[in-house]
Design a protein around this motif. Structure first.
Motif: not given
Length: 282
Positions: A172-195
């Motif tokens: 999990s991540l703190a809400p403020e970190k998820m707010d700030k990085h959600v787009y880059s994390l979404m792309l990373a989850s797609h590229k590295y298949e982290i479901s």
């Protein structure tokens, strides 16, 4: 009406004192349904108490069997709460030890280099367990032959990589970190298949969808080829088309994503046509 369950002063309810309001009835029915679906019911499938209606008042038909089921429901809720507490402690134990190993850099065996800033030390076993793509990277001959055991993730900044690793260790991540990085994390989850990260980002994007970020979310979901959620966001854009089309960022969005601007136009026309047809039928 006076309800024997939710009334503020149940002691002054006039006889018969087994009156129940519609809201409480629905709550009981939902609770029985949930218990039945999760545990297969108690004996025979649990049924909600039957009601008799008179002058818009509904009275609870009591019986020994129904009382037993209500008792079982309370016991089931207690057991469920106990299981929840045990699972919470287990998760805290497992995740806490991993996070400590990451934060304190205990026996790290890999360095990950972002697009900027210094590399971050991590554990190969954790990355391999969280992502098959990472596992393949670490198993490759090029990585094994690297004298420094360093891999590069150039699409992430140092701060974004730190958040990604924190999620992999903590879950999990703190809400403020998820707010700030959600787009880059979404792309990373797609590229590295982290479901699991992918699902967490999806949930965050939809829960925080608004007029100002709808185009960004649409672009990310299009890149990740997530058609179902993309349709949801596209529908949101169409419903708020006036605010979005005349926004400052729309022109730049269309220049960068002409295929998405075409899809928005077509969806808007289809929506307008359907509304006209509905109006004609009315």
């Amino acid at each position: 009406m006076d309800c024997s369950i939710c009334s503020s002063y149940p002691v002054i309810i006039r006889p018969p004192r087994n009156t129940i309001c519609g809201s409480c009835l629905e709550g009981i029915k939902t609770a029985f349904s949930l218990m039945s679906s999760l545990e297969g019911g108690v004996g025979q499938e649990a049924e909600a108490p039957r009601l008799e209606s008179s002058h818009h008042h509904k009275s609870l038909v009591s019986s020994t069997a129904k009382s037993k089921e209500l008792t079982d429901l309370v016991e089931w809720m207690k057991r469920t709460k106990k299981v929840e507490n045990e699972l919470s402690q287990q998760i805290s134990f497992l995740a806490g030890s991993l996070v400590s190993a990451f934060q304190e850099q205990i026996h790290t065996d890999l360095k990950i280099k972002p697009s900027n800033g210094p590399p971050i030390s991590a554990h190969k076993a954790i990355l391999a367990a969280r992502s098959q793509i990472f596992k393949n990277m670490l198993d490759s001959d090029s990585c094994k032959s690297s004298p420094s055991d360093t891999v590069t993730i150039a699409e992430l900044t140092h701060e974004e990589l730190e958040s990604l690793l924190e999620f992999l260790y903590r879950g999990s991540l703190a809400p403020e970190k998820m707010d700030k990085h959600v787009y880059s994390l979404m792309l990373a989850s797609h590229k590295y298949e982290i479901s699991y990260l992918h699902k967490s980002c999806e949930r965050h994007l939809l829960e925080n969808l608004n007029v100002s970020n709808a185009l960004d979310v649409l672009e990310i979901l299009d890149f990740c080829s997530h058609q179902k959620l993309k349709d949801v966001v596209l529908s949101f854009v169409v419903k708020n088309i006036d605010d979005i089309v005349f926004s400052v960022k729309y022109e730049a969005f269309c220049t960068k994503n002409p295929h998405l601007s075409v899809q928005i136009t077509r969806a808007s026309l289809i929506d307008a046509r359907d509304r006209r047809r509905t109006g004609d039928h009315c």
